[in-house]
Design an enzyme around this catalytic site. Structure first.
Site, PDB file in Angstrom:
ATOM      1  N   CYS A 130       0.813  -1.219   0.000  1.00  0.00           N
ATOM      2  CA  CYS A 130       0.000   0.000   0.000  1.00  0.00           C
ATOM      3  C   CYS A 130       0.845   1.267   0.000  1.00  0.00           C
ATOM      4  O   CYS A 130       0.577   2.212  -0.758  1.00  0.00           O
ATOM      5  CB  CYS A 130      -0.956  -0.005   1.187  1.00  0.00           C
ATOM      6  SG  CYS A 130      -0.161  -0.372   2.770  1.00  0.00           S
ATOM      7  N   HIS A 243      -3.010   6.554   4.496  1.00  0.00           N
ATOM      8  CA  HIS A 243      -1.566   6.635   4.715  1.00  0.00           C
ATOM      9  C   HIS A 243      -1.026   7.980   4.219  1.00  0.00           C
ATOM     10  O   HIS A 243      -1.437   8.469   3.155  1.00  0.00           O
ATOM     11  CB  HIS A 243      -0.830   5.525   3.965  1.00  0.00           C
ATOM     12  CG  HIS A 243      -1.022   4.153   4.544  1.00  0.00           C
ATOM     13  ND1 HIS A 243      -1.706   3.918   5.714  1.00  0.00           N
ATOM     14  CD2 HIS A 243      -0.589   2.928   4.101  1.00  0.00           C
ATOM     15  CE1 HIS A 243      -1.694   2.617   5.962  1.00  0.00           C
ATOM     16  NE2 HIS A 243      -1.015   2.004   5.008  1.00  0.00           N
TER      17      HIS A 243
END
Length: 341
Positions: A130, A243
């Site tokens: 990710c 994130h």
């Protein structure tokens, strides 16, 4: 997209599997039948897919007969066992785990960055980590302009990257601390509420973590350039989803911040949010639930000859996992690369 495909989602009840089902429906992927697969304990659970309710099935060696595309989101151990079985049954596997990413025979694909690599698949394509995905999406247009020689990245990674149990732990610990109670620690080695953990995954012999090494190795493979020097520090932060990354980039030739903004603004899958006078910059709370990679705080690094600093944010469950996998499936369909039995 007149032809439709039988699609399996392995790990359909997990956080990423839920997003895969949702995104397949939202984007109108040509599904003739969706098969949600999970462990024996989840078999029989009813799961939503668009306006339908589907029964989750137990994952077995016979689950992939007649399946065209299998999206895996159940972890490396499951993928190492079942991805070859699915591939040998005649479907293309798009795997979200770390199991196959660095296999030289398996393409590691981010459609905005290296779509051509998918053409060489042998029934198995890996979805990158990710944190790597959102960074390389931002790096690609800059690399094409001035070639990148070095990347220094520090990540601020949300607990959703660990899964649903971690989200629950963050919420529970926050409540416990606000009520003056000692927080219960189960998922992470230390309290995550109101704290930062400079460890994601296990430590390696050199003191780095597996997560940090993934960013190094995967960036080079996706960008197709082993000469890029990459160093990473990955930190888990008390954010539910989304994130964030502080990325310092050095180039082989000059690249002004103004030109970087132009390139990033024109690149697919990127939204530039960069206006210091208006306090406009990317944040996890605004990225969550959306598809783009957001880039801001674009500014010159005066300590090196050709350097820029970037702030990069994305929804790690969507672009960092489920969306990227679905985009790979869309690429396969568009290019006629799905092997239909």
């Amino acid at each position: 997209m007149s032809q439709k495909y039988r699609v399996a989602v392995v790990g359909a009840t997990g956080a990423v599997g839920q997003e895969m089902r949702s995104i397949l429906s939202q984007r109108g992927f040509p599904v003739s039948e969706l098969l949600p697969l999970a462990s024996k304990r989840s078999a029989g659970i009813e799961l939503e897919f668009g306006d339908k309710c589907l029964e989750c099935r137990e994952l077995t060696e016979d689950s992939f007969e007649g399946v065209d595309i299998a999206l895996f989101s159940a972890g490396a151990e499951i993928s190492r066992t079942y991805a070859p079985i699915a591939r040998d049954a005649g479907c293309v596997v798009i795997d979200n785990s770390s199991a196959w990413r660095m296999d030289p025979e398996v393409p590691l694909v981010v459609p905005e960055v290296n779509p051509g690599d998918a053409a060489g698949h042998r029934g198995l394509i890996a979805n990158p980590n990710c944190s790597t995905i959102q960074m390389v999406v931002a790096l690609k247009p800059l690399y094409d302009e001035a070639r990148i020689t070095r990347v220094v990245v520090s990540t601020y990674q949300a607990v959703s990257g660990t899964g649903s149990e971690a989200i629950g732990e963050l919420i529970r610990q926050s409540d416990e601390l606000l009520e003056g109670m000692a927080p219960q620690i189960q998922v992470y080695p230390y309290q995550i509420a109101f704290n930062c953990l400079p460890q994601i995954d296990d430590f390696l012999a050199d003191g780095s973590t597996k997560e940090e090494q993934k960013m190094v190795d995967e960036t080079k493979k996706i960008m197709g350039d082993d000469a890029i020097a990459v160093t990473a520090t990955c930190v888990r932060v008390p954010v539910e989803n989304g994130h964030s990354e502080a990325v310092n980039v050095e180039f082989a030739s000059p690249l002004a911040p103004e030109r970087a903004r132009e390139l990033l603004s024109a690149a697919p899958g990127i939204v530039v949010a960069d206006d210091p006078t208006a306090r406009l910059y990317p944040m996890p709370i605004t990225a969550t639930g959306t598809d783009p990679v957001y880039v801001g705080r674009i500014r010159r690094d005066p300590t090196v000859p050709h350097g820029l600093n970037l702030w990069v944010v994305a929804d790690n469950l969507r672009k960092g996992a489920a969306l990227n996998a679905v985009q790979i499936a869309e690429l396969l369909v568009a290019e006629g690369l799905v092997r239909v039995p």
